[in-house]
Design a protein around this motif. Sequence first.
Motif, PDB file in Angstrom:
ATOM      1  N   ALA A 166       1.482  10.832  -3.063  1.00 13.00           N
ATOM      2  CA  ALA A 166       1.263  11.289  -1.694  1.00 13.00           C
ATOM      3  C   ALA A 166       2.600  11.561  -1.008  1.00 13.00           C
ATOM      4  O   ALA A 166       3.638  10.994  -1.370  1.00 13.00           O
ATOM      5  N   ASN A 167       2.555  12.411  -0.006  1.00 10.46           N
ATOM      6  CA  ASN A 167       3.716  12.695   0.834  1.00 10.46           C
ATOM      7  C   ASN A 167       3.594  11.838   2.085  1.00 10.46           C
ATOM      8  O   ASN A 167       2.821  12.154   2.991  1.00 10.46           O
ATOM      9  N   LEU A 168       4.340  10.728   2.134  1.00 10.03           N
ATOM     10  CA  LEU A 168       4.219   9.775   3.240  1.00 10.03           C
ATOM     11  C   LEU A 168       4.953  10.281   4.466  1.00 10.03           C
ATOM     12  O   LEU A 168       6.145  10.612   4.398  1.00 10.03           O
ATOM     13  N   ILE A 169       4.235  10.322   5.592  1.00  9.57           N
ATOM     14  CA  ILE A 169       4.796  10.784   6.858  1.00  9.57           C
ATOM     15  C   ILE A 169       4.815   9.599   7.823  1.00  9.57           C
ATOM     16  O   ILE A 169       3.764   9.114   8.251  1.00  9.57           O
TER      17      ILE A 169
ATOM     18  N   ASN B 121       0.817  -1.209   0.000  1.00  9.42           N
ATOM     19  CA  ASN B 121       0.000   0.000   0.000  1.00  9.42           C
ATOM     20  C   ASN B 121       0.853   1.262   0.000  1.00  9.42           C
ATOM     21  O   ASN B 121       0.417   2.307  -0.487  1.00  9.42           O
ATOM     22  N   MET B 122       2.070   1.187   0.526  1.00 12.00           N
ATOM     23  CA  MET B 122       2.980   2.329   0.360  1.00 12.00           C
ATOM     24  C   MET B 122       3.254   2.573  -1.123  1.00 12.00           C
ATOM     25  O   MET B 122       3.315   3.720  -1.576  1.00 12.00           O
ATOM     26  N   GLN B 123       3.418   1.513  -1.879  1.00 13.31           N
ATOM     27  CA  GLN B 123       3.657   1.654  -3.314  1.00 13.31           C
ATOM     28  C   GLN B 123       2.488   2.361  -3.982  1.00 13.31           C
ATOM     29  O   GLN B 123       2.675   3.254  -4.827  1.00 13.31           O
ATOM     30  N   THR B 124       1.260   1.991  -3.595  1.00 13.76           N
ATOM     31  CA  THR B 124       0.074   2.630  -4.170  1.00 13.76           C
ATOM     32  C   THR B 124       0.022   4.107  -3.791  1.00 13.76           C
ATOM     33  O   THR B 124      -0.329   4.964  -4.614  1.00 13.76           O
ATOM     34  N   MET B 125       0.368   4.419  -2.552  1.00 12.57           N
ATOM     35  CA  MET B 125       0.403   5.826  -2.126  1.00 12.57           C
ATOM     36  C   MET B 125       1.397   6.633  -2.954  1.00 12.57           C
ATOM     37  O   MET B 125       1.123   7.776  -3.338  1.00 12.57           O
ATOM     38  N   HIS B 126       2.538   6.036  -3.257  1.00 16.47           N
ATOM     39  CA  HIS B 126       3.529   6.725  -4.083  1.00 16.47           C
ATOM     40  C   HIS B 126       2.988   6.970  -5.491  1.00 16.47           C
ATOM     41  O   HIS B 126       3.262   8.013  -6.101  1.00 16.47           O
ATOM     42  N   LEU B 127       2.204   6.017  -6.013  1.00 19.23           N
ATOM     43  CA  LEU B 127       1.633   6.196  -7.342  1.00 19.23           C
ATOM     44  C   LEU B 127       0.661   7.371  -7.389  1.00 19.23           C
ATOM     45  O   LEU B 127       0.500   8.010  -8.437  1.00 19.23           O
ATOM     46  N   TYR B 128       0.015   7.643  -6.271  1.00 18.90           N
ATOM     47  CA  TYR B 128      -0.866   8.819  -6.193  1.00 18.90           C
ATOM     48  C   TYR B 128      -0.101  10.065  -5.754  1.00 18.90           C
ATOM     49  O   TYR B 128      -0.718  11.088  -5.469  1.00 18.90           O
TER      50      TYR B 128
END
Length: 394
Positions: A139-142, A130-137
């Motif tokens: 997103a700025n992961l905190i 799901n981190m990979q999916t967040m990167h595709l959108y």
Amino acid sequence: MDSVSYARRFDNVTGSAIREIFKVLGRPGMISFAGGNPSLDALPDKLCADLARDVLLADGKRILQYGATEGYPPFLESLTAYLKEHFGFSMEEDGVLPTTGSTSGMDLLLKALVNPGDAVLVESPTFLGNMQTMHLYEANLIPIESDEGGVKLDALEEAARRYHPRLFYVIPTFQNPSGRTLAADRRKPIAEMAAKYGFIVAEDDPYRDLRYRGESLPPIKSYDTTGNVVYLGSFSKLVSPGLRVGYLLAAQGLLRKCTIGKQGTDLHTPNLNQAIIDQFLRRDLLDRHIQSIIPGYREKLELMLGELASFPEGTRYTAPEGGLFIFVEMPGGFDATALFSEAVERGVAYVPGTHFYPDGGHHNTLRLNFSNSTPQQIHEGMGKLRELFAAHLG
């Protein structure tokens, strides 16, 4: 194809580390603690074959036709009853959307909520897929620090104040990769914090019913009074990952956005797969199946924990009450990432822990899966890792 210009959303996405690891696992005799697959013994193939025949004979024309994005009607009915009875969800303000596994549910949430650059809070470590999916959108992961009781509330609130996040992604029960369970006294405050600061909690809970000891805890969603918590459930680990049937429980407005997003993603989750899971619920087969697979999983977990007890001095590891994973932290200076190739040469694989941290590092950690190995493989594979790790710490 060097002239092709790709979308910038792929700039920092290299593909799932686990999927890459799978490429080396086909060697004869390889013992893999790397994936998150259920045991082959836990997959009810004959039962699913019988159920598929039953539903096709009873409702085959509707099942084989295009279906509604909102779901196969009998499954919606049985799923709603299951959510009320099993979790105590009222279902008065919320609706449910069948998804193609909970992974697609997370994709739909990100599609509905997150613009490029928006802050998304995540546990550290957390599920790399799901981190990979967040990167595709984009997103700025905190990353939010966690301890034995799960995500730290003070760190979460500080990040909520500082970053004004759109979303907080959390796996509350037998977390992937750590195996930890979010403490009971941290669940209600997270729901309250989401309402206070205006972010959505994505509560991803696919392992909840794989409990081998201890008592179940109420979901964060059960404390939600404002519609700020979304519950992501799945039958992948309970029945079959190949069927790809999950669900998303959310407030009606957000659910509608996810439904519209799903129309452009896969139109609808396969009717036949929904119909098979409907029969597991309607015929009261699910709980019996879960209870039949738990003893074998419990045995494997205890065996792997027993093997870890004799690992080199300074080895630390989680002792989950359920789920599929154990997370190991070796002494400082140890590099599980660098040793992966040597472990594979010896015939055993794991996932280096660095892949589960949004900011990388933590190379002295690794994730182990016990569910997809036999007791003999656990004994043999852990023996190989113990010997390899001892040699590099000696």
